[in-house]
Design a protein around this motif. Structure first.
Motif, short mmCIF file in Angstrom:
data_model
loop_
_atom_site.label_atom_id
_atom_site.label_comp_id
_atom_site.label_asym_id
_atom_site.label_seq_id
_atom_site.Cartn_x
_atom_site.Cartn_y
_atom_site.Cartn_z
N ASP A 130 -5.81 -4.29 8.56
CA ASP A 130 -5.20 -3.80 7.33
C ASP A 130 -4.11 -2.76 7.57
O ASP A 130 -3.62 -2.14 6.62
CB ASP A 130 -6.28 -3.19 6.42
N SER A 172 -5.41 -1.80 1.88
CA SER A 172 -6.70 -2.47 1.74
C SER A 172 -6.52 -3.81 1.02
O SER A 172 -5.51 -4.05 0.35
CB SER A 172 -7.66 -1.58 0.95
N ARG A 173 -7.51 -4.64 1.12
CA ARG A 173 -7.46 -5.95 0.47
C ARG A 173 -7.52 -5.82 -1.05
O ARG A 173 -7.15 -6.74 -1.77
CB ARG A 173 -8.60 -6.82 0.99
#
Length: 416
Positions: A169, A206-207
Motif C-alpha cells: 500500500d 489504504s484499500r
C-alpha cells in the motif's frame, strides 16, 4: 495607503464575491460540440442583486465622505458551465464561468470577469495522475487592495499530481505547480510573481481510500517587475526573489461513515533573496473536518496557518492564521439553510505597497459572519437570500472597516 478615485473597479457581489470571480473557459465550445458525447453537462444562468453599505471597504470617516456614503446596489449576471466525459480510463472535466457586474451608484466600476478550468484524471490499480490548467481574470477585492482604484488580477495555474505503487500500500508521490499572478493598479504590481513548486516523497494509501504522505517541497518565487524601495535611509531596487523549503504531510482520512478529515501540515523555511532579506520559518498547515451526524446536516470546522494570504495575493511578508466553521442543513430535499463564521489574523511583516515596506508593518483581524436560505423549485430554479457581515480591525488607523451585504440570487440549471 488608501487611494480614492472615481474611476474604479468593483469586487463581485454576494455569493459571487465568495467565489472570487466569474469567468469563461477559453475552450467553451467544448460544451456545445461535445455535450452529446459527454457523460454529463450543466449550464446555469444566474442573476443576483446586492445591497452593500461599504462597497470600497473603507474606514468610517473616509466612507462617509464619499458620494452615497460608499453604498451601492450591484446587479450581477453570469453563466456557469460544467461538462464531464471519459476517454478510456481518463476522466475529463471542463468548467467555465463568465459574469458582469452593474453598479447603480458607481457605473464606472462595472467589470467583466471570467474563469476557466480544464482537468483530467488518469487512474489505474497501480498509478494515479491528476492534471489541471486554469485561468482567472477578475478584480481584486477592495478589502485586499485598500484602494478605490481598479486593481485587476490575472492568474494562470498549472498543476500535476502523480502517485505510483512501490510496495503493497506504499506509493511514490510527486507534485508540480506553475502559478503566475499578474496584478495591475493600486500599488499591488510589486506582488506580481511567477511561482514554481515541485515536491516528492512517499505515502501510505489504504484499500479503503485513506492516505497520508510525507514530502519535501521547494517553491521558487520570482517577481515580475522591479521597483525602488526605501530601506533605512537608502533607496534600493526591490524585485521579489524567494525560495521556500518545506517538509509537508498530506492527510485524507475517512474516520467513520459520518466523519472525514483532510489537510496538510509541516514546517517551512522562507529564504528571502531580495534586498529586504526578510527570512522567516515556522509551522504551516491547513486542516478541515467534515461531520454529518444527520442526513442533510453538514458541519465543517477548518483551520489554516501559512506564510501567504488565502488567495496567495500576498505571498511575501505575511503570516496568516484562519479559523472557520460552517453549518448547512437541507430540509425536505429542497430548502437549504446555512450559517458560517470565520476569523483571520494577518501579520504584515512588511507591505510592498509602501515606499518604506517595513514602515507599514501591522496586524489585521478580519471577521466574517454569514447566513443564507436557498430553495430549489421543481422546475430547477434556485432562489437564495444571503446576508454577510465583514469587519476588520487593525493596529493601523487606515485599515479598519465594517460592511454589510444583502444578496438575492436566482438561477436555473440546464443539463443532464
Amino acid at each position: 495607503m488608501i487611494v480614492i478615485e472615481h474611476d474604479t473597479a468593483s469586487t463581485l457581489p454576494g455569493k459571487a464575491r465568495s467565489r472570487c470571480a466569474a469567468g469563461l473557459l477559453a475552450g467553451a465550445a467544448l460544451f456545445a460540440s461535445g455535450s452529446a458525447a459527454a457523460q454529463s453537462y450543466r449550464v446555469t444562468p444566474t442573476a443576483s442583486v446586492s445591497y452593500d453599505d461599504n462597497l470600497f471597504r473603507l474606514p468610517p470617516a473616509i466612507r462617509e465622505s464619499l458620494p452615497d456614503h460608499g453604498e451601492d446596489v450591484v446587479t450581477y449576471l453570469a453563466v456557469n458551465g460544467d461538462a464531464q466525459t471519459r476517454i478510456g480510463v481518463i476522466v475529463v472535466d471542463a468548467q467555465a464561468m463568465a459574469g458582469k457586474t452593474f453598479h447603480a451608484n458607481n457605473p464606472a466600476v462595472d467589470t467583466f470577469n471570467y474563469i476557466g478550468k480544464l482537468s483530467a484524471m488518469y487512474k489505474t490499480g497501480q498509478a494515479t495522475v491528476d492534471a489541471s490548467a486554469s485561468y482567472l481574470h477578475a478584480p481584486v477585492s477592495f478589502a485586499d487592495s485598500n484602494s478605490t482604484r481598479r486593481v485587476l488580477r490575472s492568474t494562470t495555474d498549472l498543476n500535476l499530481d502523480a502517485s505510483h505503487d512501490l510496495l503493497g500500500d506504499f506509493r511514490a508521490v510527486g507534485r508540480f505547480e506553475y502559478l503566475k499572478i499578474a496584478l495591475s493598479g493600486g500599488g499591488l504590481t510589486a506582488y506580481s510573481s511567477d511561482r514554481v513548486t515541485g515536491s516528492g516523497g512517499f505515502g501510505y494509501y489504504s484499500r479503503s481510500g485513506n492516505s497520508i504522505t510525507l514530502e519535501y517541497t521547494r517553491t521558487q518565487a520570482t517577481g515580475d517587475s522591479a521597483r525602488p524601495v526605501l530601506i533605512g535611509n537608502a533607496v534600493q531596487v526591490y524585485r521579489g526573489n524567494a525560495l521556500d523549503s518545506s517538509i509537508l504531510s498530506h492527510v485524507d482520512y475517512q474516520i467513520t461513515g459520518l466523519t472525514s478529515i483532510n489537510g496538510t501540515f509541516g514546517y517551512t523555511r522562507h529564504n528571502d533573496r531580495s534586498v529586504l532579506n526578510a527570512d522567516f520559518a515556522g509551522l504551516v498547515g491547513s486542516i478541515a473536518l467534515r461531520w454529518s451526524p444527520l442526513p442533510g446536516l453538514v458541519v465543517k470546522p477548518a483551520f489554516r496557518r501559512g506564510f501567504s494570504s488565502e488567495t496567495l495575493l500576498f505571498s511575501n511578508g505575511v503570516v496568516a492564521t484562519r479559523y472557520s466553521l460552517s453549518v448547512s442543513e437541507t430540509v425536505f430535499g429542497r430548502l437549504s439553510v446555512n450559517v458560517g463564521l470565520s476569523r483571520e489574523n494577518r501579520r504584515f511583516r512588511y507591505d510592498l505597497r509602501a515606499t518604506d515596506p517595513f514602515a507599514v508593518n501591522r496586524t489585521e483581524q478580519t471577521t466574517v459572519a454569514n447566513a443564507g436560505l436557498s430553495y430549489m423549485t421543481g422546475l430547477k430554479f434556485s432562489l437564495a437570500l444571503t446576508y454577510e457581515h465583514n469587519q476588520r480591525d487593525s493596529t493601523r488607523v487606515d485599515y479598519p472597516y465594517a460592511a454589510n451585504t444583502f444578496t438575492f440570487t436566482i438561477s436555473r440549471d440546464f443539463g443532464s
